[in-house]
Design an enzyme around this catalytic site. Structure first.
Site, PDB file in Angstrom:
ATOM      1  N   GLU A  58      44.159  63.943   6.544  1.00  0.00           N
ATOM      2  CA  GLU A  58      44.372  62.937   5.525  1.00  0.00           C
ATOM      3  C   GLU A  58      46.026  62.898   5.316  1.00  0.00           C
ATOM      4  O   GLU A  58      46.515  61.596   5.189  1.00  0.00           O
ATOM      5  CB  GLU A  58      43.749  63.197   4.342  1.00  0.00           C
ATOM      6  CG  GLU A  58      42.172  63.112   4.366  1.00  0.00           C
ATOM      7  CD  GLU A  58      41.385  63.391   3.150  1.00  0.00           C
ATOM      8  OE1 GLU A  58      40.606  62.554   2.930  1.00  0.00           O
ATOM      9  OE2 GLU A  58      41.921  64.145   2.315  1.00  0.00           O
TER      10      GLU A  58
ATOM     11  N   ASP B 199      42.206  68.021   5.289  1.00  0.00           N
ATOM     12  CA  ASP B 199      43.657  68.037   4.488  1.00  0.00           C
ATOM     13  C   ASP B 199      44.753  67.391   5.581  1.00  0.00           C
ATOM     14  O   ASP B 199      45.418  66.591   4.735  1.00  0.00           O
ATOM     15  CB  ASP B 199      44.062  69.033   3.678  1.00  0.00           C
ATOM     16  CG  ASP B 199      42.975  69.526   2.665  1.00  0.00           C
ATOM     17  OD1 ASP B 199      41.980  69.090   2.530  1.00  0.00           O
ATOM     18  OD2 ASP B 199      43.060  70.661   2.053  1.00  0.00           O
TER      19      ASP B 199
ATOM     20  N   ASP C 152      44.206  59.948   2.028  1.00  0.00           N
ATOM     21  CA  ASP C 152      42.530  59.516   1.596  1.00  0.00           C
ATOM     22  C   ASP C 152      42.389  58.206   1.142  1.00  0.00           C
ATOM     23  O   ASP C 152      41.510  57.643   1.338  1.00  0.00           O
ATOM     24  CB  ASP C 152      42.379  60.702   0.378  1.00  0.00           C
ATOM     25  CG  ASP C 152      40.969  60.514  -0.027  1.00  0.00           C
ATOM     26  OD1 ASP C 152      39.839  60.696   0.849  1.00  0.00           O
ATOM     27  OD2 ASP C 152      40.962  60.021  -1.075  1.00  0.00           O
TER      28      ASP C 152
ATOM     29  N   GLU D 195      48.254  64.056   1.744  1.00  0.00           N
ATOM     30  CA  GLU D 195      46.951  64.167   1.468  1.00  0.00           C
ATOM     31  C   GLU D 195      46.135  63.251   0.515  1.00  0.00           C
ATOM     32  O   GLU D 195      45.220  62.392   0.889  1.00  0.00           O
ATOM     33  CB  GLU D 195      46.160  65.558   1.396  1.00  0.00           C
ATOM     34  CG  GLU D 195      44.940  65.616   1.306  1.00  0.00           C
ATOM     35  CD  GLU D 195      44.317  66.865   0.660  1.00  0.00           C
ATOM     36  OE1 GLU D 195      43.360  66.924   0.031  1.00  0.00           O
ATOM     37  OE2 GLU D 195      45.232  67.797   0.348  1.00  0.00           O
TER      38      GLU D 195
END
Length: 233
Positions: A125, A122, A53, A49
């Site tokens: 990502e 989450d 991101d 994650e």
């Protein structure tokens, strides 16, 4: 990973018509910390994650930089935030039915974890992070641009003939007050003036626009603000 799970993940990935990826990495991206804890697994999707991101932010920032050469940094930042925010990620995850693929601990499962916005965001990502590790930046870029097409198309829509009227109609449809325009900067000699306009809603700056006249700058600000509000939905 058993055959059923492998087929499930393979079916999910095939819908994008992109080169094959490591399904073990995709499986990890869909593994919630509660599942990893209950099954004594060495890892969950949190590190992916973190990576995803960063990759998502880079892909979207590059897209905006290339497609909006006239917009200042502040507007680009707001537009990127609108695309990569949790609400946007959740929309994508629900469209792709990511919740059906999550591996959750029993408590998380029974408390509605498959539809929990934070879990879906989450996981999205983390999936991006796993695609990046498996196929590199170009594959991750192609994946991101494909799944975020609806949001990016809204931002790229330059078809608003009367963007100020369109913006006003939109905010009124949301039950909010009128927007206000202010000229923030002006420069140049009288025969070649440049202007920067800002559009405000409830004293909050939504977006800015540049133009060779005050009206042109206001129209550009309205266009950028309308795109942002539509993406945020």
């Amino acid at each position: 990973m058993d055959n059923k799970r492998q087929e499930q993940l393979q079916h999910f990935w095939e819908q994008f018509h992109l080169p094959a990826i490591d399904l073990e990495g995709l499986d990890l991206a869909l593994t919630h910390p509660t599942y990893a804890f209950e099954h004594h697994l060495p890892g969950d999707n949190q590190r992916l994650e973190f990576l995803g991101d960063a990759v998502l932010g880079l892909v979207v920032a590059t897209y905006l930089y290339q497609h909006f050469p006239q917009l200042p940094e502040g507007d680009l930042t707001r537009m990127r935030a609108a695309v990569v925010c949790e609400a946007s990620l959740v929309k994508v995850a629900r469209r792709l039915r990511v919740g059906d693929l999550l591996r959750l601990g029993q408590g998380e499962e029974h408390s509605g974890g498959r539809e929990r916005p934070s879990n879906l965001a989450d996981a999205m990502e983390a999936i991006i992070g796993s695609v990046y590790l498996s196929g590199g930046y170009e594959l991750a870029r192609d994946f991101v641009l494909q799944i975020f097409t609806p949001a990016l198309e809204i931002l790229s829509d330059t078809s608003f003939i009367d963007s100020k009227s369109a913006l006003q109609e939109f905010v009124q449809s949301q039950g909010t007050e009128n927007v206000v325009y202010k000229i923030l900067e002006e420069w140049g000699p009288d025969h070649a003036k440049g202007y920067k306009a800002g559009v405000f809603l409830k004293n909050r700056l939504l977006a800015t626009g540049l133009g060779h006249s005050k009206k042109e700058a206001e129209r550009e600000a309205a266009r950028a603000a309308l795109a942002l509000l539509k993406v945020q939905g």
